[in-house]
Design a protein around this motif. Structure first.
Motif: not given
Lengths: 321, 285
Positions: B205-207, B209-223, B225-231
């Motif tokens: 989850t990058t770019g 999508v990360a820099a909008s609703f994906a990083m705005l959860g009241d609760v954020i869960l992740a699987e 080893g997932a790669l998560i970031g802006f760049a």
């Protein structure tokens, strides 16, 4: 006069002609009067011709012109009592993002926000070439929330290659910082006017650019990714940046046609860097007009202002079915 | 076993699609621990490595089966079709790229959404289809996400989105960028209406999508080893001109840096989601 050292390829013939005129003028021969006039006319014609058919890539170059006025160049001309405010109150002050208070052309007090590039190597390093880190966006957020409490309209200048793609920026949550600003600006209960003055570099630009009105200078650009980045990914060839710039439809007139931008502000002959005072006057008058309109709506009903802003973004996108 | 005391370092490594070096389908090699795996056993293990637990990509249809109560998914907006608004052409025309992706994946664009129940709890749910042009967000994805948030508000339901995306779709230019603002504006309204939103981050989850609703959860869960970031890591390496440290921008790194709430292994995802949704919706009436 533009020095040839800073001139772009397509500016060079114009600049050379201007130089010749200046040299002749320095000689001061009376009998040269008519010839001088002809040369001046020729230089003007040449500039008109070149600028009448600029390609998207040439506009990209103009938007990044080393002499192009930056946010502070306009603020200094339009906001005589600018009071700069610093810091995100959590980590540090980011000089790539500018924030402060002042009276727009001496009238309405507003919050001013903007990306800020540096002039020269030293200042560019300090300002990180106008590429903000999370703390820059968080400074912006702090000031936006203050503006909302104090009923101060917001004027934001967009001019960045993009949010800084660095290790430290990622560590401190670049994605979250940008995302949060989008949320805050979408629901901010005061009028917001954004002006794209140079480079509108992707999410890093948008994070200061959610607004009721988006104005864009004639030779500014705004895109989802830099043409170089797009070329590297889709063409696997960074040299295709020129093609990518054309394909992405990133010029002011393109964005007006796509409904993203509300008004294109025409630049002085040869671009904003040829006459920053004139450009500032154009920006000053346009922003003031939009602020007046929006403030009227704001005074009657904050809810209508927010509904209008929501509807503006709600309508963006093309699909069928 | 919790993620931070796993003995095998390899499990913390990325979990992209396993490489196929033998005939399609029968066996595959784990990208993390290199074990040769029987594909049918990998599928049984929810597309995780039976040897080391690494999470591989899970097709969206299987994800829907995994998370929602059987037969509860009422898909909406499936008829929305992307258009080539810019007449975009790189080495191929965008129209052609869309057609190829639609044929290969069998969906109209990179997002599926609708109403579903998770252990009996109704929610508006959305799933990125990473198989479709890298889960990139253009006008259709943006519109579906926006409608999801709007309907959650109308129906007084929580929202859950499973993100897996490279970011905004370049072929729709500035319109893709504006989907970040549009979706987030809808989310802002959902929040003001006092309804919860859980964001589940999948690899990657990058770019935009990360820099909008994906990083705005009241609760954020992740699987795991997932790669998560802006760049993306390659862009960062080019910028700073050095190799990135092991595990940089992975779920575990984000948890440590305070960017997400919890890492949830796939096998527990449904149960943990049901639990957190119940709690988020359990305020004093």
């Amino acid at each position: 006069m533009l020095s040839p050292r800073h001139a772009l390829d397509f500016e060079r013939p114009i600049v050379e002609l201007e130089q010749k005129i200046a040299e002749l003028r320095a000689v001061g021969e009376a009998q040269l009067g008519q010839e001088l006039q002809q040369l001046e006319w020729k230089a003007k014609r040449l500039q008109q011709e070149v600028f009448a058919q600029l390609t998207p890539w040439q506009k990209v170059q103009l938007s990044r012109h080393p002499l192009r006025p930056f946010s502070l160049d306009y603020i200094n001309r339009l906001v005589p009592d600018f009071f700069e405010l610093h810091g995100d109150r959590a980590f540090r002050d980011d000089p790539a993002v500018l924030g402060g208070l002042g009276r727009w052309q001496g009238g309405q007090a507003v919050l001013l926000l903007g990306h800020q590039k540096g002039r020269g190597t030293q200042e560019n390093l300090r300002r990180n070439f106008g590429m903000p880190r999370p703390e820059g966006y968080r400074k912006g957020r702090r000031l936006l929330e203050m503006a909302a409490r104090l009923r101060l309209p917001v004027v934001s200048f967009i001019d960045t290659p993009g949010a800084y793609p660095g290790l430290d920026a990622e560590e401190r949550g670049q994605a979250e910082a940008i995302a949060k600003n989008l949320e805050v600006m979408a629901g901010l209960p005061v009028p917001i006017v954004a002006v794209v003055i140079g480079e509108g570099g992707s999410g890093g630009a948008l994070a200061l650019g959610v607004a009721d009105r988006i104005l864009m200078l004639e030779y500014a650009v705004y895109s989802v990714i830099s043409p170089e980045g797009c070329a590297a990914i889709l063409w696997k060839d960074p040299d295709k940046a020129e093609t990518a710039a054309q394909q992405m439809r990133m010029t002011a007139d393109d964005l007006l046609a796509l409904g993203v931008v509300d008004e294109v502000l025409r630049e002085p002959p040869g671009g904003a860097h040829r006459d920053p005072d004139a450009m500032a006057q154009t920006i000053g008058a346009a922003v003031r007009r939009h602020l007046d309109e929006l403030s009227g709506l704001f005074r009657t009903s904050v809810e209508s202002l927010l509904s209008m802003r929501y509807a503006k973004y709600r309508a963006l996108g093309r699909f069928s079915g | 076993m919790v993620w931070w005391d796993r003995k095998n370092k390899a499990t913390e490594r990325p979990a992209s699609a396993p490489k196929r070096s033998v005939p399609e389908g029968l066996f595959q090699k784990c990208t993390a621990c290199q074990a040769v795996l029987d594909t049918s056993r990998v599928v049984e293990a929810l597309r995780c490595c039976p040897a080391c637990g690494a999470h591989f990509a899970m097709p969206t249809e299987e994800r829907i089966q995994l998370v929602l109560d059987p037969g509860s998914f009422q898909e909406e907006d499936a008829a929305l079709e992307p258009v080539d608004a810019l007449g975009f052409r790189d080495t191929r025309g965008y129209g052609e790229r869309l057609r190829l992706a639609q044929e290969a994946v069998g969906v109209s664009d990179a997002f599926r959404s609708g109403l579903g129940t998770i252990a009996g709890q109704p929610a508006m749910v959305g799933f990125f289809v990473f198989e479709f042009m890298g889960g990139s967000m253009g006008s259709v994805v943006g519109e579906k996400v926006t409608r999801l948030f709007e309907r959650a508000e109308e129906r007084r339901l929580p929202a859950v989105i499973f993100s897996a995306s490279g970011g905004a779709r370049m072929q729709e230019g500035i319109l893709s960028l504006m989907q970040m603002a549009k979706t987030t504006a809808a989310l802002a309204r959902l929040r003001r209406a006092g309804l919860p939103y859980v964001s589940v981050l999948l690899h990657p989850t990058t770019g935009g999508v990360a820099a909008s609703f994906a990083m705005l959860g009241d609760v954020i869960l992740a699987e795991p080893g997932a790669l998560i970031g802006f760049a993306g890591p390659r862009v960062i390496e080019q910028t700073i001109r050095q190799k990135l440290p092991e595990g940089f921008q992975r779920s575990e790194f984000l948890l440590e840096h305070g960017m997400i709430d919890a890492i949830v292994p796939r096998a527990e995802l449904r149960q943990r989601l049901a639990q957190v949704l119940g709690l988020l919706c359990g305020g004093v009436p």
